[in-house]
Design a protein around this motif. Structure first.
Motif, PDB file in Angstrom:
ATOM      1  N   PRO A 426       0.834  -1.210   0.000  1.00 43.76           N
ATOM      2  CA  PRO A 426       0.000   0.000   0.000  1.00 43.76           C
ATOM      3  C   PRO A 426       0.866   1.256   0.000  1.00 43.76           C
ATOM      4  O   PRO A 426       2.025   1.230   0.438  1.00 43.76           O
ATOM      5  CB  PRO A 426      -0.807  -0.127   1.299  1.00 43.76           C
ATOM      6  N   PRO A 427       0.360   2.377  -0.494  1.00 39.13           N
ATOM      7  CA  PRO A 427       1.146   3.617  -0.525  1.00 39.13           C
ATOM      8  C   PRO A 427       1.692   4.018   0.836  1.00 39.13           C
ATOM      9  O   PRO A 427       2.770   4.620   0.923  1.00 39.13           O
ATOM     10  CB  PRO A 427       0.152   4.654  -1.056  1.00 39.13           C
ATOM     11  N   LEU A 479      -1.673  11.822  -0.654  1.00 40.36           N
ATOM     12  CA  LEU A 479      -1.869  11.989   0.791  1.00 40.36           C
ATOM     13  C   LEU A 479      -0.620  11.597   1.570  1.00 40.36           C
ATOM     14  O   LEU A 479      -0.291  12.227   2.584  1.00 40.36           O
ATOM     15  CB  LEU A 479      -3.071  11.164   1.254  1.00 40.36           C
ATOM     16  N   VAL A 480       0.092  10.570   1.106  1.00 43.36           N
ATOM     17  CA  VAL A 480       1.357  10.210   1.760  1.00 43.36           C
ATOM     18  C   VAL A 480       2.345  11.364   1.645  1.00 43.36           C
ATOM     19  O   VAL A 480       3.111  11.643   2.577  1.00 43.36           O
ATOM     20  CB  VAL A 480       1.930   8.917   1.145  1.00 43.36           C
ATOM     21  N   GLY A 481       2.338  12.053   0.514  1.00 41.78           N
ATOM     22  CA  GLY A 481       3.211  13.223   0.376  1.00 41.78           C
ATOM     23  C   GLY A 481       2.885  14.311   1.382  1.00 41.78           C
ATOM     24  O   GLY A 481       3.780  14.943   1.952  1.00 41.78           O
ATOM     25  N   LEU A 482       1.583  14.550   1.615  1.00 41.94           N
ATOM     26  CA  LEU A 482       1.195  15.524   2.637  1.00 41.94           C
ATOM     27  C   LEU A 482       1.623  15.041   4.019  1.00 41.94           C
ATOM     28  O   LEU A 482       2.101  15.826   4.847  1.00 41.94           O
ATOM     29  CB  LEU A 482      -0.315  15.747   2.600  1.00 41.94           C
ATOM     30  N   GLN A 546      -5.087   9.671   9.021  1.00 40.97           N
ATOM     31  CA  GLN A 546      -5.837  10.912   8.846  1.00 40.97           C
ATOM     32  C   GLN A 546      -4.892  12.101   8.693  1.00 40.97           C
ATOM     33  O   GLN A 546      -3.763  12.094   9.177  1.00 40.97           O
ATOM     34  CB  GLN A 546      -6.769  11.169  10.040  1.00 40.97           C
ATOM     35  N   CYS A 547      -5.368  13.117   7.991  1.00 40.83           N
ATOM     36  CA  CYS A 547      -4.739  14.437   7.981  1.00 40.83           C
ATOM     37  C   CYS A 547      -5.841  15.460   8.213  1.00 40.83           C
ATOM     38  O   CYS A 547      -6.975  15.287   7.735  1.00 40.83           O
ATOM     39  CB  CYS A 547      -4.029  14.711   6.651  1.00 40.83           C
ATOM     40  N   ARG A 548      -5.525  16.519   8.947  1.00 41.78           N
ATOM     41  CA  ARG A 548      -6.521  17.517   9.322  1.00 41.78           C
ATOM     42  C   ARG A 548      -6.202  18.862   8.683  1.00 41.78           C
ATOM     43  O   ARG A 548      -5.037  19.221   8.509  1.00 41.78           O
ATOM     44  CB  ARG A 548      -6.603  17.637  10.841  1.00 41.78           C
ATOM     45  N   PHE A 549      -7.281  19.595   8.387  1.00 38.40           N
ATOM     46  CA  PHE A 549      -7.151  20.829   7.623  1.00 38.40           C
ATOM     47  C   PHE A 549      -8.083  21.911   8.166  1.00 38.40           C
ATOM     48  O   PHE A 549      -9.104  21.620   8.782  1.00 38.40           O
ATOM     49  CB  PHE A 549      -7.513  20.579   6.149  1.00 38.40           C
TER      50      PHE A 549
END
Length: 613
Positions: A426-427, A479-482, A546-549
């Motif tokens: 997986p990524p 998303l992995v880059g972020l 998760q990533c939050r914004f």
């Protein structure tokens, strides 16, 4: 049964259910077979919960089973026994599944002598985590309550303690009370000290690398709201026609677009600019910043060098004369001054296909080229050579040697090649590689923005993914880059069709994967990222991310949002009371019910809240 015995039986049950042998688990977890044997038979208790979780996750444990394991492990820490006892069999209970055996069976010899199973593939071919059974349909038992995720506006509230009826008092003589009080104090102190000692000690049976890291709660990182970098969503162009993606993207990179040095300058001082001119015009028409990548030394510049795998016969070596290199860099930057936004100073190194020279030689080429670019076009961004194969220690040494030789002196950006360790992983497995890269940069004293400018050389030979996985993996690549805090991610590639994930063929419509990436870009248009994290550290199931914004819009001008997903299978999470809607990558919107449960899958979703950002 004592908690330590129940813990051992559940671990053994999970192992049997997964079909994994001790040898397979040793490879997966890097915990010695002898230790695994003791933990599953109950003759020893794992020294920390991280070890328990590692074993259970490798065996496909569900969230409910992980919660049960934690409770049993915690209770086992304060048992009066020494934990060196044999596993005792007993009838199944509500929180202890039946075990087929309580000692090693005849079919499986003791771990010390256990040969690899005949049908057990080597580590490289083991099924990736994505193929492990999902957990979506598993239900916690009645006394298991899921842990709510952290609120976007603060930590989750602790559950209210259960009310207990007051105990009946019985007066005791003063002397007995004194003795009892002393014994209780000693027992509490002893239990606390013992638990601290057990949690921090290393199991003598484990190899040093198998010992679990310190358990830290909270996101992987957090920061004040920062805009998602402009141009973050990049693609490498694999066509010379000048055509550009018909779905929104943020930046283009020219490589495998018939613009190699060996094609632009087929003989000394004779140039063919036709392909590069078309691409530059196409990118400018589409409003996309262009990155030109140098590479593929012409045969005339290094006649004795090893051949590179391109039809015009370029070399994988450095040019024999630095004057030829300087002249080509100056010619390109002069012609495209103000029209090409950035220059990558070599496509890929170290590599038998792209660069076989030393790190010192490449560092000298980078210093010279960087100086020429800055002098000729001061507004252009200088991107140092893309360092690849960084899973390998030899490539990590190359990066350190390149830095030590001054390779990054005239660069504005460092470039790396991100890819999974094994095809089909997986990524999210790339997160481990980003940590290796971060550590290597730190050791080399490099502190520059990082762009991911490519993939592994083997990508062209990997099998195509399914329609569903292609879309999920394409979105999660970005998303992995972020998550890794990279400033730009160039997807490899656009225009090609013989790859695991195809975004769009030249003159064809965007694929489902491309449309899902487009939706992710829409979500993040104007968004500011604040944190990323995964697993129990942020009150999510073990394989959830998760990533939050801070999202634009709303009565207060902004509101909070979370993009969440799993790396494998599915998991249920309770929705925060402030959640108002959930968006999917197909463009659908579902109203969120307060106190509802959201089923996370491998396809990311955006959860929006009514709380101002």
């Amino acid at each position: 049964m004592a908690p330590s015995g129940a813990l051992a039986e559940l671990l053994q049950h999970l192992r049997e259910r997964s079909g994994r042998t001790y040898t397979s688990l040793e490879r997966r977890t890097r915990i010695s077979r002898s230790s695994l044997n003791r933990y599953c038979l109950g003759s020893a208790v794992p020294p920390n919960y991280g070890t328990v979780e590692k074993i259970a996750t490798a065996c496909g444990a569900s969230r409910g089973e992980l919660d049960t394991l934690y409770r049993l492990w915690a209770e086992a820490q304060v048992e009066p026994a020494t934990h060196e006892h044999a596993a005792a069999a007993g009838p199944p209970t509500a929180d202890r599944p039946p075990s087929a055996e309580t000692s090693l069976s005849a079919e499986e010899p003791p771990p010390a002598d256990e040969p690899p199973s005949a049908d057990e593939p080597p580590p490289a071919d083991e099924p990736p985590v994505a193929d492990e059974p999902p957990v979506a349909d598993e239900r916690p038992v009645a006394d298991e309550r899921p842990v709510a995720p952290r609120s976007p506006v603060g930590p989750a509230r602790a559950p209210e303690p259960e009310a207990r009826p007051p105990a009946r008092r019985k007066r005791l003589p003063y002397e007995i009370l004194s003795v009892v009080a002393g014994l209780v104090a000693l027992a509490i102190a002893g239990a606390g000290l013992n638990r601290l000692w057990v949690d921090s000690r290393a199991d003598p049976g484990e190899e040093p690398e198998a010992r679990a890291a310190q358990q830290v709660g909270g996101p992987e990182w957090s920061q004040p709201p920062e805009p998602v970098p402009k141009g973050f969503f990049g693609v490498t162009i694999n066509a010379a026609t000048g055509a550009m993606p018909t779905f929104p993207t943020g930046a283009t990179r020219f490589w495998d677009s018939e613009t190699r040095w060996s094609q632009v300058e087929p003989s000394r001082d004779r140039f063919d600019w036709s392909n590069l001119d078309r691409l530059v015009i196409g990118a400018r028409t589409a409003g996309l910043p262009a990155l030109y990548t140098f590479g593929a030394t012409p045969a005339w510049a290094s006649p004795a060098g090893p051949r590179s795998p391109y039809p015009e016969g370029p070399r994988a070596s450095a040019p024999d004369s630095t004057a030829d290199w300087d002249a080509f860099v100056r010619a390109v930057v002069t012609r495209y001054r103000g029209r090409i936004a950035a220059y990558e100073l070599w496509a890929f190194a170290p590599s038998p296909y792209f660069f076989t020279g030393s790190a010192t030689t490449l560092a000298d080429m980078a210093r010279r080229a960087g100086r020429i670019v800055h002098e000729t076009d001061p507004r252009a961004t200088v991107v140092c050579p893309g360092i690849g194969d960084l899973w390998e220690p030899a490539s990590q040494r190359f990066l350190r040697d390149f830095a030590s030789a001054g390779g990054y002196e005239n660069c504005d950006v460092a470039a790396v090649k991100l890819h999974q360790r094994e095809p089909g992983d997986p990524p999210e497995s790339m997160v481990e590689l980003t940590r290796v890269i971060d550590r290597t940069f730190h050791e080399a004293g490099v502190s520059l923005p990082v762009w991911n400018t490519g993939a592994a050389y083997r990508i062209a030979t990997e099998k195509p993914l399914t329609e569903e996985l292609a879309g999920d993996y394409a979105v999660r690549f970005y998303l992995v880059g972020l998550y890794a805090r990279y400033d730009r991610m160039y997807f490899y590639n656009w225009g090609g069709t013989k790859l695991p994930i195809v975004l769009q063929a030249v003159d064809g419509p965007p694929t489902r994967a491309a449309l899902m990436v487009r939706e992710l870009e829409r979500w993040l248009d104007g968004a500011r990222i604040t944190s990323c994290g995964h697993g129990p550290a942020v009150n999510l199931p073990p394989r959830a991310w998760q990533c939050r914004f801070q999202m634009p819009g709303g009565p207060a001008g902004s509101h909070l949002g979370t993009i969440a997903w799993t790396e494998a299978g599915a998991a249920a999470i309770p929705l925060d009371e402030h959640a108002v809607r959930v968006r999917n990558l197909g463009g659908g919107i579902v109203d969120a019910a307060a106190g509802g449960v959201l089923r996370l899958t491998e396809q990311p979703v955006l959860i929006e809240y009514d709380t101002a950002g």
